[in-house]
Every structure is written in C-alpha cells, then in structure tokens.
Write a protein that holds these residues in place. Structure first.
Motif, mmCIF file in Angstrom:
data_model
loop_
_atom_site.group_PDB
_atom_site.id
_atom_site.type_symbol
_atom_site.label_atom_id
_atom_site.label_comp_id
_atom_site.label_asym_id
_atom_site.label_seq_id
_atom_site.Cartn_x
_atom_site.Cartn_y
_atom_site.Cartn_z
ATOM 1 N N MET A 39 0.978 -1.185 -0.245
ATOM 2 C CA MET A 39 0.097 -0.139 0.189
ATOM 3 C C MET A 39 0.920 1.258 -0.071
ATOM 4 S SD MET A 39 -3.465 -0.206 1.274
ATOM 5 C CE MET A 39 -4.156 -0.108 2.145
ATOM 6 N N ASN A 40 1.974 0.910 0.226
ATOM 7 C CA ASN A 40 2.806 2.132 0.278
ATOM 8 C C ASN A 40 2.998 2.614 -1.131
ATOM 9 O OD1 ASN A 40 4.070 3.070 2.235
ATOM 10 N ND2 ASN A 40 5.856 1.784 2.196
ATOM 11 N N GLY A 41 3.023 1.837 -1.915
ATOM 12 C CA GLY A 41 2.966 2.516 -3.546
ATOM 13 C C GLY A 41 1.792 3.367 -3.750
ATOM 14 N N GLN A 42 0.925 2.855 -3.348
ATOM 15 C CA GLN A 42 -0.463 3.454 -3.543
ATOM 16 C C GLN A 42 -0.601 4.720 -2.821
ATOM 17 O OE1 GLN A 42 -3.463 0.654 -2.414
ATOM 18 N NE2 GLN A 42 -4.528 1.024 -4.513
ATOM 19 N N GLU A 43 -0.276 4.692 -1.410
ATOM 20 C CA GLU A 43 0.041 5.857 -0.677
ATOM 21 C C GLU A 43 0.659 6.730 -1.301
ATOM 22 O OE1 GLU A 43 0.558 5.165 3.464
ATOM 23 O OE2 GLU A 43 -0.908 3.692 3.613
ATOM 24 N N ASN A 44 1.751 6.475 -1.711
ATOM 25 C CA ASN A 44 2.984 7.317 -2.280
ATOM 26 C C ASN A 44 2.239 8.132 -3.672
ATOM 27 O OD1 ASN A 44 4.718 6.948 -0.530
ATOM 28 N ND2 ASN A 44 5.727 5.447 -1.893
ATOM 29 N N ILE A 45 1.336 7.379 -4.209
ATOM 30 C CA ILE A 45 0.800 8.051 -5.590
ATOM 31 C C ILE A 45 -0.236 8.739 -5.238
ATOM 32 C CG2 ILE A 45 -0.787 7.277 -7.424
ATOM 33 C CD1 ILE A 45 0.942 4.731 -8.008
ATOM 34 N N ILE A 46 -0.827 8.437 -4.162
ATOM 35 C CA ILE A 46 -2.005 9.300 -3.633
ATOM 36 C C ILE A 46 -1.569 10.677 -3.206
ATOM 37 C CG2 ILE A 46 -3.930 9.812 -1.920
ATOM 38 C CD1 ILE A 46 -4.724 6.498 -2.402
ATOM 39 N N ASN A 47 -0.414 10.273 -2.331
ATOM 40 C CA ASN A 47 0.087 11.443 -1.746
ATOM 41 C C ASN A 47 0.724 12.550 -2.667
ATOM 42 O OD1 ASN A 47 -0.482 11.218 0.845
ATOM 43 N ND2 ASN A 47 1.614 9.963 1.314
ATOM 44 N N LYS A 48 1.411 11.730 -3.862
ATOM 45 C CA LYS A 48 1.951 12.504 -4.795
ATOM 46 C C LYS A 48 0.891 13.553 -5.660
ATOM 47 C CE LYS A 48 5.044 13.455 -7.977
ATOM 48 N NZ LYS A 48 5.616 14.702 -8.036
ATOM 49 N N ILE A 49 -0.339 12.753 -5.673
ATOM 50 C CA ILE A 49 -1.596 13.466 -6.719
ATOM 51 C C ILE A 49 -1.883 14.509 -5.673
ATOM 52 C CG2 ILE A 49 -3.803 13.165 -7.327
ATOM 53 C CD1 ILE A 49 -3.125 10.401 -8.041
ATOM 54 N N LEU A 50 -2.100 14.235 -4.399
ATOM 55 C CA LEU A 50 -2.465 15.421 -3.379
ATOM 56 C C LEU A 50 -1.367 16.157 -3.412
ATOM 57 C CD1 LEU A 50 -4.200 13.247 -0.617
ATOM 58 C CD2 LEU A 50 -5.361 14.523 -2.275
ATOM 59 N N SER A 51 -0.283 15.893 -3.420
ATOM 60 C CA SER A 51 0.764 16.876 -3.336
ATOM 61 C C SER A 51 0.820 17.807 -4.564
ATOM 62 C CB SER A 51 2.101 16.258 -3.189
ATOM 63 O OG SER A 51 3.100 17.137 -3.076
ATOM 64 N N ASP A 52 0.823 17.194 -5.689
ATOM 65 C CA ASP A 52 0.632 17.921 -6.947
ATOM 66 C C ASP A 52 -0.586 18.875 -7.236
ATOM 67 O OD1 ASP A 52 2.828 16.705 -7.754
ATOM 68 O OD2 ASP A 52 1.919 15.368 -9.345
ATOM 69 N N ALA A 53 -1.856 18.245 -6.507
ATOM 70 C CA ALA A 53 -2.956 19.258 -6.653
ATOM 71 C C ALA A 53 -2.977 20.303 -5.767
ATOM 72 C CB ALA A 53 -4.282 18.355 -6.241
ATOM 73 N N ASP A 54 -2.404 20.076 -4.562
ATOM 74 C CA ASP A 54 -1.978 21.342 -3.660
ATOM 75 C C ASP A 54 -1.244 22.431 -4.254
ATOM 76 O OD1 ASP A 54 -3.596 20.089 -1.356
ATOM 77 O OD2 ASP A 54 -2.016 19.453 -0.357
ATOM 78 N N SER A 55 -0.140 21.903 -4.983
ATOM 79 C CA SER A 55 0.912 22.860 -5.526
ATOM 80 C C SER A 55 0.164 23.473 -6.717
ATOM 81 C CB SER A 55 1.742 22.197 -6.188
ATOM 82 O OG SER A 55 2.843 21.468 -5.225
ATOM 83 N N ARG A 56 -0.658 22.853 -7.140
ATOM 84 C CA ARG A 56 -1.606 23.212 -8.380
ATOM 85 C C ARG A 56 -2.435 24.427 -7.923
ATOM 86 N NH1 ARG A 56 -1.466 25.325 -13.106
ATOM 87 N NH2 ARG A 56 -3.098 24.965 -14.474
ATOM 88 N N CYS A 57 -3.137 23.975 -6.935
ATOM 89 C CA CYS A 57 -4.416 24.972 -6.035
ATOM 90 C C CYS A 57 -3.535 25.949 -5.708
ATOM 91 C CB CYS A 57 -4.893 24.118 -4.918
ATOM 92 S SG CYS A 57 -6.232 23.001 -5.432
ATOM 93 N N ALA A 58 -2.184 25.972 -5.023
ATOM 94 C CA ALA A 58 -1.717 27.105 -4.660
ATOM 95 C C ALA A 58 -1.309 28.063 -5.787
ATOM 96 C CB ALA A 58 -0.553 26.693 -3.858
ATOM 97 N N CYS A 59 -0.803 27.333 -6.992
ATOM 98 C CA CYS A 59 -0.618 28.143 -8.076
ATOM 99 C C CYS A 59 -1.786 28.946 -8.399
ATOM 100 C CB CYS A 59 -0.002 27.281 -9.304
ATOM 101 S SG CYS A 59 1.782 26.847 -8.868
ATOM 102 N N ILE A 60 -2.666 28.365 -8.759
ATOM 103 C CA ILE A 60 -4.203 28.855 -9.009
ATOM 104 C C ILE A 60 -4.576 29.953 -8.225
ATOM 105 C CG2 ILE A 60 -6.788 28.584 -9.433
ATOM 106 C CD1 ILE A 60 -5.721 25.732 -10.432
ATOM 107 N N VAL A 61 -4.528 29.611 -6.699
ATOM 108 C CA VAL A 61 -4.946 30.907 -5.953
ATOM 109 C C VAL A 61 -4.004 31.997 -6.080
ATOM 110 C CG1 VAL A 61 -4.931 31.192 -3.571
ATOM 111 C CG2 VAL A 61 -6.177 29.073 -4.374
ATOM 112 N N ALA A 62 -2.739 31.348 -6.028
ATOM 113 C CA ALA A 62 -1.618 32.769 -6.090
ATOM 114 C C ALA A 62 -1.889 33.601 -7.461
ATOM 115 C CB ALA A 62 -0.075 32.367 -6.229
ATOM 116 N N ASP A 63 -2.437 32.934 -8.567
ATOM 117 C CA ASP A 63 -2.701 33.738 -9.888
ATOM 118 C C ASP A 63 -4.076 34.412 -9.801
ATOM 119 O OD1 ASP A 63 -0.381 32.451 -10.995
ATOM 120 O OD2 ASP A 63 -1.612 30.985 -12.350
#
Length: 192
Positions: free
Chosen positions: A1-25
């Motif tokens: 599950m580690n791999g899945q969690e890493n993928i989910i975390n990665k997706i969430l991290s990317d989403a957070d980064s993307r959200c932060a960029c959208i909010v900043a813009d």
C-alpha cells in the motif's frame, strides 16, 4: 500500500501545488483588478475635481460678467439722470426768466428762426410785451396771432402749410438733441 499511498500523496501534493498556483494567480489577478479599479476611481475623481473647478470658475466668470453688466446699466441710468437734470434745470431757468430777459429770449428766437410773413403765436404771459408794434421791429412782416399757445414760454411760428414749434419745451428738446454728447463730456461722464 505504500506505493498506492505514495501515488495518492503525490497526486494530493501535486493538486495542492496546483491549487496554490491557481490561488496565487487568482490573487494576482484580483490585486491587479483592485489596483486598476482604484486607479480608475482616482482618475475619475481627478477628472471630476477638474470639472467642478472649471464649473466654479465659469460660475464666477458669469457672476462677474453679470455684475459688470449691472454696474454699466446703473452708470448709464445715473448718467441719463444727470444729463436729464441738466436740461430740466435749463428749462426751469428759461421758464423763470424775468420780463426783460424773456423778451430778449423771444426776440432771439424770432431773429434766428422767423421768416418773412409768418404768424407769431405767443403765450398769454408774453402778451404784455410782445405786441404787433414790437414784431414790426424785426422787418419780416410778422403778424401777431389771434390766439395764445399753452406753454411756459417761447413762440410758435406759422407759415403757409407749416408750423415751427419754438416753445421752451421744444427748444430745450432741440438743444438736448444737438448738445447731449457735449454735455456728457463736460460733466465728465464717459460713454460705456
């Protein structure tokens, strides 16, 4: 599950980064929009202030022009009153002449304006000294009229189809027409 969690975390991290960029813009766009709106308000306010100042200046100019026009009208009215009072005084003085001066005045009118054969109409007050014998002295074959004129003095001369009104009122009126501008200058009254 580690791999899945890493993928989910990665997706969430990317989403957070993307959200932060959208909010900043979005925040940048909002800030730019607010700054543009504030600048527009400042520009509109400055333009409105200029327009208000121009309107105030225009009102002041109009008020000043109206005041100057009223002052000119007042000066003209006073000028006319002053000039009229001069001619009214001349009329009063002529009407108040003593008999000798009155006779000289009437004689001057006849010498200057009477023509051969005219009929001379006089006032009742002048009938004491203006007689046919006195008129004969002008050597113009003048005839004394058989009626009196209603005036404060002067004469009316009548010829074949015409009449010359040389009563005091008319003489002063003629005098005014001839000399009013001269009188205004002597009184120190400017034409405006």
């Amino acid at each position: 599950m580690n791999g899945q969690e890493n993928i989910i975390n990665k997706i969430l991290s990317d989403a957070d980064s993307r959200c932060a960029c959208i909010v900043a813009d979005a925040e940048k766009v909002a800030l730019s929009t607010v700054q543009t709106a504030e600048q527009s308000v400042r520009d509109d306010s400055a333009a409105l202030d200029k327009r208000i100042a121009a309107m105030k200046e225009e009102r002041v100019r109009n008020a000043r022009a109206n005041a100057e026009l009223d002052a000119k009208k007042y000066r003209l009215q006073i000028r006319q009153q002053l000039i009229s009072s001069c001619y009214d005084e001349a009329y009063r003085r002529l009407a108040a002449l003593n008999e000798e001066d009155r006779l000289d005045f009437v004689g001057g009118l006849l010498s200057r304006y009477a023509e051969e054969g005219e009929t001379v109409y006089i006032t009742k007050a002048d009938s004491k000294f203006v007689t046919q014998g006195w008129l004969n002295g002008f050597e113009k074959r003048l005839k004394l009229g058989n009626r009196f004129i209603h005036a404060d003095g002067g004469v009316v001369l009548e010829g074949d189809g015409y009449e010359k009104d040389l009563t005091l009122k008319r003489v002063v009126q003629y005098l005014r027409e001839q000399t009013e501008s001269e009188v205004a200058l002597k009184l120190g009254v400017r034409n405006e």
